[in-house]
Write a protein that holds these residues in place. Structure first.
Motif, PDB file in Angstrom:
ATOM      1  N   ILE A 295       0.585  -1.422  -0.016  1.00 37.90           N
ATOM      2  CA  ILE A 295       0.152  -0.071   0.095  1.00 37.90           C
ATOM      3  C   ILE A 295       0.703   1.266  -0.135  1.00 37.90           C
ATOM      4  CG2 ILE A 295      -1.777   1.311   1.408  1.00 37.90           C
ATOM      5  CD1 ILE A 295      -2.741  -1.336   2.398  1.00 37.90           C
TER       6      ILE A 295
ATOM      7  N   GLY B  38       0.957   4.034  -3.113  1.00 37.97           N
ATOM      8  CA  GLY B  38       0.796   5.451  -2.840  1.00 37.97           C
ATOM      9  C   GLY B  38       1.630   6.534  -3.115  1.00 37.97           C
TER      10      GLY B  38
ATOM     11  N   ILE C 163      -2.597   4.947  -5.702  1.00 34.04           N
ATOM     12  CA  ILE C 163      -3.251   4.880  -4.700  1.00 34.04           C
ATOM     13  C   ILE C 163      -4.678   3.782  -5.207  1.00 34.04           C
ATOM     14  CG2 ILE C 163      -4.776   6.712  -4.719  1.00 34.04           C
ATOM     15  CD1 ILE C 163      -3.418   5.149  -1.619  1.00 34.04           C
TER      16      ILE C 163
ATOM     17  N   GLY D 222      -3.555   0.456  -4.209  1.00 34.28           N
ATOM     18  CA  GLY D 222      -3.362   0.503  -2.931  1.00 34.28           C
ATOM     19  C   GLY D 222      -4.668   0.067  -2.125  1.00 34.28           C
ATOM     20  N   ILE D 223      -5.750   0.769  -2.684  1.00 37.45           N
ATOM     21  CA  ILE D 223      -7.012   0.470  -1.852  1.00 37.45           C
ATOM     22  C   ILE D 223      -7.413  -0.973  -2.082  1.00 37.45           C
ATOM     23  CG2 ILE D 223      -9.396   0.943  -2.059  1.00 37.45           C
ATOM     24  CD1 ILE D 223      -8.522   4.006  -2.586  1.00 37.45           C
TER      25      ILE D 223
ATOM     26  N   PHE E 121      -5.373  -2.910   0.187  1.00 39.15           N
ATOM     27  CA  PHE E 121      -6.023  -2.719   1.708  1.00 39.15           C
ATOM     28  C   PHE E 121      -7.295  -3.688   1.788  1.00 39.15           C
ATOM     29  CE2 PHE E 121      -8.798  -0.540   4.711  1.00 39.15           C
ATOM     30  CZ  PHE E 121      -7.819  -0.088   5.526  1.00 39.15           C
TER      31      PHE E 121
ATOM     32  N   TRP F 158      -3.565   1.431   7.894  1.00 32.55           N
ATOM     33  CA  TRP F 158      -4.270   2.675   7.851  1.00 32.55           C
ATOM     34  C   TRP F 158      -3.576   3.916   7.366  1.00 32.55           C
ATOM     35  CZ3 TRP F 158      -9.782   2.635   7.570  1.00 32.55           C
ATOM     36  CH2 TRP F 158     -10.067   1.379   7.959  1.00 32.55           C
TER      37      TRP F 158
ATOM     38  N   LEU G 198      -2.598   4.221   3.923  1.00 27.83           N
ATOM     39  CA  LEU G 198      -3.833   4.241   2.788  1.00 27.83           C
ATOM     40  C   LEU G 198      -3.958   5.492   2.840  1.00 27.83           C
ATOM     41  CD1 LEU G 198      -5.844   3.057   0.981  1.00 27.83           C
ATOM     42  CD2 LEU G 198      -7.268   3.050   3.043  1.00 27.83           C
TER      43      LEU G 198
ATOM     44  N   TRP H 217     -12.093   7.525   4.591  1.00 32.79           N
ATOM     45  CA  TRP H 217     -11.449   6.395   5.243  1.00 32.79           C
ATOM     46  C   TRP H 217     -11.038   6.714   6.859  1.00 32.79           C
ATOM     47  CZ3 TRP H 217     -10.995   1.756   3.547  1.00 32.79           C
ATOM     48  CH2 TRP H 217     -11.210   1.435   2.150  1.00 32.79           C
TER      49      TRP H 217
END
Length: 299
Positions: free
Chosen positions: A93, A97, A102, A105-106, A109, A120, A123, A139
């Motif tokens: 992640i 990012g 990203i 990355g999500i 996650f 967290w 992210l 988020w």
């Protein structure tokens, strides 16, 4: 590092631990390019990486902005059927990012069975870098809803996301909660710096100065520099003068601050003060770097 490299080269046999250690050392010494070269050499030597190798290689990819290698590592992990534990998943992640992906990355996650505060944070910081402030705040709310306690880095990420996206009210709400101790700790100077940047970018320069003057820390050059940048962007010479004067006081040998202050005076038509700053620079033996120049009076 020279001694480390020499010892590594003298080893008669280099197993995965030795290669991983070398990669980690390069990364920690802020030489991510060399870390990735070592990672490739490891492949050519026929040594298979393990999870720790990949975590360190991903950190090098993140620092160097090498997305292609990071994607290759992710594909390798999937092809081997490795479970995305909290350390490896968080590293992916972070890499996505910092390399501008990203969205990927999500996806990582969402696929993780276990996450911690560092997951967290990676992210939210990735969303801040992508200037997706509203999504970062969303988020962050979800993080709170899932009972994960944020740390100082989490709040930095959220405030930076608000700053880059112009979310003044959201940033103020988060910072006010931080001031009240709602997260279990008080704001650090870095959090105040984010708020000054947020207010300055949005044009609330008076509020930014008020925050600087009331915070329980002595403002550092980063904070005054943030105010100066916002003032110059907004064309607010009086606030720019204040910030430039404070920077000169804090770092009197930094000629760039003197140049900015002199040029501000020149822009305001205060030629006597501009000349005085130039005289102090000359008498102090300060040298201007290439790219910095004093504004000259015309007419």
């Amino acid at each position: 590092m020279p001694a480390c490299e020499r010892l590594f080269d003298e080893m008669p046999a280099r197993e995965v631990v030795a290669w991983t250690t070398l990669i980690a050392c390069y990364t920690k010494c802020r030489r991510p390019g060399d870390a990735l070269i070592a990672f490739e050499r490891m492949q050519y030597a026929g040594v298979a990486p393990n999870r720790v190798t990949m975590v360190n290689a991903l950190a090098a990819c993140a620092a160097h902005g090498t997305l292609d290698m990071g994607v290759w590592i992710h594909d390798y992990v999937r092809s081997r059927g490795w479970e995305l534990d909290v350390v490896l998943g968080t590293s992916l992640i972070d890499m996505y990012g910092k390399c501008g992906r990203i969205d990927a990355g999500i996806g990582v996650f969402s696929s993780m069975a276990e996450r911690n505060v560092y997951t967290w944070n990676s992210l939210i910081i990735g969303l801040a870098l992508a200037k997706s402030g509203e999504e970062a705040v969303s988020w962050f709310s979800r993080m709170d809803g899932e009972g994960v306690n944020p740390d100082a880095i989490t709040l930095l990420g959220v405030l930076c996301a608000c700053s880059h996206s112009g979310l003044v009210e959201a940033g103020r709400r988060v910072f006010d909660s931080l001031l009240r101790g709602s997260y279990g700790f008080r704001p650090e100077i870095r959090h105040y710096g984010c708020m000054v940047d947020l207010l300055g970018r949005a044009g609330f320069l008076g509020a930014a100065v008020e925050l600087i003057e009331t915070m329980p820390f002595a403002p550092n050059p980063v904070i005054w520099g943030s105010l100066l940048h916002a003032s110059r962007t907004r064309g607010e010479s009086s606030f720019g003068e204040l910030a430039a004067r404070r920077l000169v006081e804090l770092e009197p040998t930094n000629v760039a601050h003197h140049v900015v202050l002199a040029n501000l005076y020149a822009e305001m038509g205060r030629w006597r003060e501009a000349e005085e700053v130039r005289r102090l620079v000359k008498e102090g033996g300060l040298r201007k770097d290439a790219g910095w120049s004093f504004a000259e009076r015309v007419g």
